[in-house]
Design a protein around this motif. Sequence first.
Motif, PDB file in Angstrom:
ATOM      1  N   PHE A 166       0.837  -1.190   0.000  1.00 39.46           N
ATOM      2  CA  PHE A 166       0.000   0.000   0.000  1.00 39.46           C
ATOM      3  C   PHE A 166       0.879   1.250   0.000  1.00 39.46           C
ATOM      4  N   VAL A 167       0.298   2.348  -0.499  1.00 38.09           N
ATOM      5  CA  VAL A 167       0.911   3.670  -0.377  1.00 38.09           C
ATOM      6  C   VAL A 167      -0.154   4.635   0.131  1.00 38.09           C
ATOM      7  N   PHE A 168       0.304   5.748   0.684  1.00 39.17           N
ATOM      8  CA  PHE A 168      -0.615   6.801   1.116  1.00 39.17           C
ATOM      9  C   PHE A 168      -0.651   7.889   0.054  1.00 39.17           C
ATOM     10  N   VAL A 169      -1.823   8.092  -0.533  1.00 35.88           N
ATOM     11  CA  VAL A 169      -2.014   9.092  -1.577  1.00 35.88           C
ATOM     12  C   VAL A 169      -2.611  10.349  -0.963  1.00 35.88           C
ATOM     13  N   ALA A 170      -2.058  11.501  -1.286  1.00 39.04           N
ATOM     14  CA  ALA A 170      -2.535  12.777  -0.746  1.00 39.04           C
ATOM     15  C   ALA A 170      -3.720  13.277  -1.571  1.00 39.04           C
ATOM     16  N   ARG A 171      -4.808  13.685  -0.861  1.00 34.79           N
ATOM     17  CA  ARG A 171      -6.003  14.224  -1.524  1.00 34.79           C
ATOM     18  C   ARG A 171      -6.444  15.477  -0.756  1.00 34.79           C
ATOM     19  N   ASP A 172      -7.147  16.375  -1.464  1.00 34.79           N
ATOM     20  CA  ASP A 172      -7.701  17.580  -0.839  1.00 34.79           C
ATOM     21  C   ASP A 172      -9.006  17.226  -0.134  1.00 34.79           C
ATOM     22  N   THR A 173      -9.026  17.306   1.212  1.00 34.01           N
ATOM     23  CA  THR A 173     -10.191  17.048   2.071  1.00 34.01           C
ATOM     24  C   THR A 173     -10.796  15.680   1.818  1.00 34.01           C
ATOM     25  N   VAL A 174     -11.880  15.431   2.549  1.00 35.26           N
ATOM     26  CA  VAL A 174     -12.624  14.188   2.362  1.00 35.26           C
ATOM     27  C   VAL A 174     -13.606  14.372   1.214  1.00 35.26           C
ATOM     28  N   LEU A 175     -13.723  13.378   0.377  1.00 41.88           N
ATOM     29  CA  LEU A 175     -14.655  13.474  -0.734  1.00 41.88           C
ATOM     30  C   LEU A 175     -16.092  13.450  -0.207  1.00 41.88           C
ATOM     31  N   HIS A 176     -16.893  14.467  -0.579  1.00 43.58           N
ATOM     32  CA  HIS A 176     -18.289  14.531  -0.154  1.00 43.58           C
ATOM     33  C   HIS A 176     -19.195  14.066  -1.286  1.00 43.58           C
ATOM     34  N   ASN A 177     -20.455  13.906  -0.930  1.00 38.57           N
ATOM     35  CA  ASN A 177     -21.400  13.395  -1.931  1.00 38.57           C
ATOM     36  C   ASN A 177     -21.671  14.401  -3.033  1.00 38.57           C
ATOM     37  N   ASP A 178     -21.583  15.700  -2.722  1.00 38.81           N
ATOM     38  CA  ASP A 178     -21.843  16.684  -3.757  1.00 38.81           C
ATOM     39  C   ASP A 178     -20.903  17.857  -3.572  1.00 38.81           C
ATOM     40  N   THR A 179     -20.810  18.650  -4.610  1.00 40.14           N
ATOM     41  CA  THR A 179     -19.878  19.774  -4.618  1.00 40.14           C
ATOM     42  C   THR A 179     -20.286  20.847  -3.616  1.00 40.14           C
ATOM     43  N   ALA A 180     -21.586  21.098  -3.453  1.00 40.98           N
ATOM     44  CA  ALA A 180     -22.056  22.144  -2.544  1.00 40.98           C
ATOM     45  C   ALA A 180     -21.653  21.824  -1.115  1.00 40.98           C
ATOM     46  N   SER A 181     -21.877  20.573  -0.673  1.00 43.08           N
ATOM     47  CA  SER A 181     -21.514  20.219   0.702  1.00 43.08           C
ATOM     48  C   SER A 181     -20.015  20.294   0.894  1.00 43.08           C
ATOM     49  N   LYS A 182     -19.241  19.953  -0.142  1.00 42.91           N
ATOM     50  CA  LYS A 182     -17.775  20.034  -0.043  1.00 42.91           C
ATOM     51  C   LYS A 182     -17.351  21.488   0.141  1.00 42.91           C
ATOM     52  N   LYS A 183     -17.946  22.388  -0.640  1.00 45.44           N
ATOM     53  CA  LYS A 183     -17.591  23.804  -0.526  1.00 45.44           C
ATOM     54  C   LYS A 183     -17.978  24.339   0.845  1.00 45.44           C
ATOM     55  N   ALA A 184     -19.138  23.922   1.348  1.00 43.23           N
ATOM     56  CA  ALA A 184     -19.579  24.391   2.663  1.00 43.23           C
ATOM     57  C   ALA A 184     -18.627  23.910   3.753  1.00 43.23           C
ATOM     58  N   ALA A 185     -18.184  22.639   3.647  1.00 40.04           N
ATOM     59  CA  ALA A 185     -17.271  22.104   4.658  1.00 40.04           C
ATOM     60  C   ALA A 185     -15.934  22.806   4.586  1.00 40.04           C
ATOM     61  N   ASP A 186     -15.440  23.054   3.368  1.00 38.18           N
ATOM     62  CA  ASP A 186     -14.159  23.740   3.211  1.00 38.18           C
ATOM     63  C   ASP A 186     -14.229  25.146   3.784  1.00 38.18           C
ATOM     64  N   THR A 187     -15.383  25.825   3.568  1.00 37.92           N
ATOM     65  CA  THR A 187     -15.525  27.190   4.078  1.00 37.92           C
ATOM     66  C   THR A 187     -15.560  27.197   5.594  1.00 37.92           C
ATOM     67  N   ALA A 188     -16.296  26.216   6.157  1.00 37.67           N
ATOM     68  CA  ALA A 188     -16.395  26.153   7.616  1.00 37.67           C
ATOM     69  C   ALA A 188     -15.060  25.834   8.258  1.00 37.67           C
ATOM     70  N   GLN A 189     -14.198  25.082   7.588  1.00 31.31           N
ATOM     71  CA  GLN A 189     -12.922  24.671   8.152  1.00 31.31           C
ATOM     72  C   GLN A 189     -11.778  25.598   7.749  1.00 31.31           C
ATOM     73  N   GLY A 190     -12.100  26.675   7.114  1.00 29.44           N
ATOM     74  CA  GLY A 190     -11.049  27.629   6.752  1.00 29.44           C
ATOM     75  C   GLY A 190     -10.285  27.246   5.510  1.00 29.44           C
ATOM     76  N   GLY A 191     -10.860  26.473   4.608  1.00 32.71           N
ATOM     77  CA  GLY A 191     -10.185  26.100   3.375  1.00 32.71           C
ATOM     78  C   GLY A 191      -9.981  24.588   3.279  1.00 32.71           C
ATOM     79  N   PRO A 192      -9.655  24.064   2.097  1.00 37.23           N
ATOM     80  CA  PRO A 192      -9.469  22.618   1.916  1.00 37.23           C
ATOM     81  C   PRO A 192      -8.268  22.117   2.708  1.00 37.23           C
ATOM     82  N   LYS A 193      -8.410  20.880   3.231  1.00 34.93           N
ATOM     83  CA  LYS A 193      -7.331  20.241   3.958  1.00 34.93           C
ATOM     84  C   LYS A 193      -6.724  19.117   3.112  1.00 34.93           C
ATOM     85  N   LEU A 194      -5.443  18.814   3.411  1.00 33.04           N
ATOM     86  CA  LEU A 194      -4.748  17.741   2.714  1.00 33.04           C
ATOM     87  C   LEU A 194      -4.776  16.504   3.595  1.00 33.04           C
ATOM     88  N   MET A 195      -5.279  15.414   3.042  1.00 35.71           N
ATOM     89  CA  MET A 195      -5.412  14.192   3.824  1.00 35.71           C
ATOM     90  C   MET A 195      -4.783  13.032   3.066  1.00 35.71           C
TER      91      MET A 195
END
Length: 411
Positions: A308-337
């Motif tokens: 296995f390897v660890f792949v870097a992605r921006d935040t957790v994938l959400h079901n839709d784009t709107a919820s992803k944008k709302a979560a990113d805004t609430a958390q101060g921007g996208p996170k790297l996971m």
Amino acid sequence: MNKALGCVLLLSCLFCFSCKHKQPPPNPPVPVNLFTVSAQTVLYYDKYPATTAALSQVDLRPEASGFITGIFFTEGSLVKKGQKLYEIDKQLYQQSYDAAVANLKVAQGNYDQAKQDADRYTYLEKYNAVAKQLVDHAVIAQQNADNQVKTAEQAVKTASTNLNYATVRAPFDGTIGFSQVKLGNAVSQGSTVLNTISTNDPMALDFLINESQLAHYQDLEKNKQGIDSLFTIILPNNLLYPYPGKISVIDRAVDPQTGAVRVRLEFPNPRYTLRAGMSCVLRVHNQEQTPQLLIPGKAIVEQMGEYFVFVARDTVLHNDTASKKAADTAQGGPKLMAFQKKVMTGQTIGPNIIITSGLDEGDKIVVDGLQTLHDGSEIDSSSKGHGPNAENGPGGANKKGGAGHGKRNKE
């Protein structure tokens, strides 16, 4: 009374407030280095354990019985075809030969006498001076004497052959080993091993391939104009043997138990560097020119025989784009996971490994700090930076024009 009641209520509030569970502070992002996966042309060698073998090797066995009376070579030395090696007691064989020669002379004398009688009676028969029966008997006696001569001649040949068998000679040019008998030892015809002799130049090299690779090696056998140094040897002292080899024989059948096929190569051996039975490492120059994904080996985690390897992605994938944008805004921007992903590994080249499946070009993977990560861990690459590997490719990787070294992964 009212003051006392107020103090009790105040203390109760303070007690209740102090008993509330404090929320643990969030875990800080794990500082890591990232590597950007890219395809590149890699030249390397597939490696196989191999054993040298003489193209011709025989055990010397006597064709006569008796006692060893002479040894005429130095153990471990080079010998020439026809060279005298051993001598077995000749007395009995010499006597048998002398007796056979004497019997031949007697038979020849009897033949001469019978021939004279037959000629004389045949001459007299022309003048009716002798009985017909005597003539017939004389002719038959001549024929019997002639047959006796032939029998005696064969006996002489047999005795001569047995006498020659008392001397053991080298069947071909080669190297002779340690003598298994000493002066005075008794040996038996066809059963006692005197010594072993083997050829030196060229020398064979045997190794095993998987049946899935058979078609590839058959193509290499047919293509006599392959690349230079397609087959090379690493000697037991880890030095590179200076002469390349070529395919000599591919075994007729696949081992049904292991699925392996034996392949024999031929290597020039003018300096007699190779000895029969040596354990070497065969390098087969890989001719794959397709760009491949090469990543640092330290980025791979093994779990229960899987990689296995660890792949870097921006935040957790959400079901839709709107919820992803709302979560990113609430958390101060996208996170790297970091997310764990299964991969299939190929050839190991120094500190790097070829990935055959599981990653795509452009993926960013974590190359250090893996011990503190789990699936979905928040990571931060800003403190360490991407490092030189992220920009220049895997450290130690050989691009076109060079060749890497490593052990071939078993299929």
